[in-house]
Design a protein around this motif. Structure first.
Motif, short mmCIF file in Angstrom:
data_model
loop_
_atom_site.label_atom_id
_atom_site.label_comp_id
_atom_site.label_asym_id
_atom_site.label_seq_id
_atom_site.Cartn_x
_atom_site.Cartn_y
_atom_site.Cartn_z
N ALA A 59 0.87 -1.18 0.00
CA ALA A 59 0.00 0.00 0.00
C ALA A 59 0.90 1.22 0.00
CB ALA A 59 -0.91 -0.01 1.23
N VAL A 60 0.75 2.08 -1.04
CA VAL A 60 1.70 3.17 -1.24
C VAL A 60 1.00 4.52 -1.31
CG1 VAL A 60 3.21 1.59 -2.50
CG2 VAL A 60 1.66 3.08 -3.77
N ILE A 91 -2.96 4.37 -1.58
CA ILE A 91 -3.71 4.82 -0.41
C ILE A 91 -3.19 6.20 -0.02
CG2 ILE A 91 -2.16 3.53 1.14
CD1 ILE A 91 -4.60 3.30 3.06
N ASN A 92 -4.05 7.21 -0.16
CA ASN A 92 -3.65 8.57 0.15
C ASN A 92 -4.74 9.26 0.96
OD1 ASN A 92 -5.66 9.34 -1.74
ND2 ASN A 92 -4.14 9.29 -3.40
N GLN A 93 -4.57 10.55 1.22
CA GLN A 93 -5.52 11.27 2.07
C GLN A 93 -6.91 11.34 1.45
OE1 GLN A 93 -3.58 15.03 2.73
NE2 GLN A 93 -2.36 14.26 4.44
N VAL A 117 3.78 1.77 2.94
CA VAL A 117 4.92 2.68 2.81
C VAL A 117 4.42 4.07 2.45
CG1 VAL A 117 6.43 0.81 2.04
CG2 VAL A 117 5.33 2.27 0.35
N SER A 118 5.21 5.07 2.80
CA SER A 118 4.94 6.45 2.37
C SER A 118 5.98 6.82 1.33
CB SER A 118 4.98 7.40 3.57
OG SER A 118 6.27 7.39 4.15
N ASN A 119 5.95 8.05 0.87
CA ASN A 119 6.94 8.47 -0.12
C ASN A 119 8.35 8.42 0.43
OD1 ASN A 119 5.00 8.89 -2.04
ND2 ASN A 119 4.89 11.11 -1.76
N ALA A 120 8.50 8.73 1.71
CA ALA A 120 9.82 8.71 2.34
C ALA A 120 9.66 8.69 3.85
CB ALA A 120 10.62 9.93 1.91
N GLY A 121 10.57 7.99 4.51
CA GLY A 121 10.55 7.95 5.96
C GLY A 121 9.56 6.96 6.52
#
Length: 289
Positions: A44-45, A67-69, A92-96
């Motif tokens: 899920a990104v 999966i986003n806001q 995962v998110s774009n970074a971090g």
């Protein structure tokens, strides 16, 4: 008892993995994260294109779901159904580290509600990485995310944090950093110690440490100083000692600031009594009307 390495690489079915990804240098990703991303049934990104670049770099081919806001509520239902069927899914998110100012909170909350196991992996987080290099006390801190876009809301928040004794961490954007530091000076003071950490783990990584006034001056020197991904760290409010600020010091500062600007009054009083300017300034903004 199983070894630590065995536990860290074990893949469990019907589980959501929270997988941190690099905030700059691809080499910062952990071996465990790569194993999870390769072996899960679905990832899920936050952004398919962004994550595809990361996976391609490590020769990982896997199925992705966005999966986003905007779609988190709808996508959460779909993902929960898959998890109940025994699928293993990575978030995962774009970074971090996911969920820190990124989508995923609703999904994770729903997992707990449905008794679905959630396994967080340790890894990159811009806020903590920046704090570790700031030189500002890290024993107690608070994370405030991004400052509000609107000036009134931003100033109100900063005013409410004026006497916060813990170290304060913000994320900031290039187009707003000058406005935010200007408002920090207005609401918190010119002499509060700040650290700006830019482009963590990237080629242009840079750490600036100084007072809020010095940071504003540095940002104004070169437009390039305002570029990049930023973490802004503010030193907590220092309780004032009655032994330092005597009635004589208070009266002197009060009378001088009636005739000249507060900044000049603080500078002059600090020279007279050999007291740090930030102590005097913090006292003044909290006591003088």
């Amino acid at each position: 008892m199983p070894s630590i390495n065995h536990i860290s690489t074990n893949i469990v079915h019907g589980v959501l993995y929270i997988v941190p990804t690099p905030i700059g240098n691809f080499s910062d990703i952990t071996q465990r994260a790569l194993i999870i991303l390769k072996d899960v049934d679905l990832i899920a990104v936050e952004n398919i294109y962004h994550t595809h670049i990361l996976l391609k770099n490590f020769n990982i081919n896997n199925h992705l779901i966005l999966i986003n806001q905007k779609n988190e509520n709808k996508q959460t239902d779909k993902i929960i159904k898959k998890l109940k069927l025994g699928k293993k899914i990575a978030l995962v998110s774009n970074a971090g580290t996911p969920v820190i100012n990124d989508p995923g909170f609703i999904l994770i909350k729903s997992c707990h509600k449905n008794k679905i196991r959630v396994i967080p992996l340790p890894g990159a987080c811009a806020a903590i990485t920046a704090l570790s290099a700031s030189g500002i006390s890290s024993n107690r801190f608070c994370y405030e995310g991004f400052l509000p876009t609107k000036k009134i809301a931003r100033c109100n928040l900063l005013r409410s944090l004026r006497k916060e004794i813990r170290t304060i961490i913000f994320y900031e954007t290039p187009h707003r950093i000058l406005k935010s530091v200007t408002d920090i000076i207005k609401e918190i003071g010119t002499e509060r110690n700040l650290v700006l950490v830019k482009e963590i783990s990237k080629y242009w990584e840079y750490i600036f440490s100084g007072t809020s006034y010095e940071l504003l001056s540095w940002l104004q020197q070169d437009i390039n100083h305002c570029k990049g991904e930023m973490v802004l760290i503010i030193e907590g409010f220092q309780n004032l000692s009655n032994n330092v600020l005597t009635q004589e010091v208070y009266d002197t500062l009060y009378l001088i600031q009636k005739e000249i600007s507060l900044k000049k009054a603080v500078t002059l009083t600090s020279k007279i009594y050999k007291i740090k300017k930030n102590i005097l300034y913090n006292y003044a903004i909290n006591h003088f009307k």
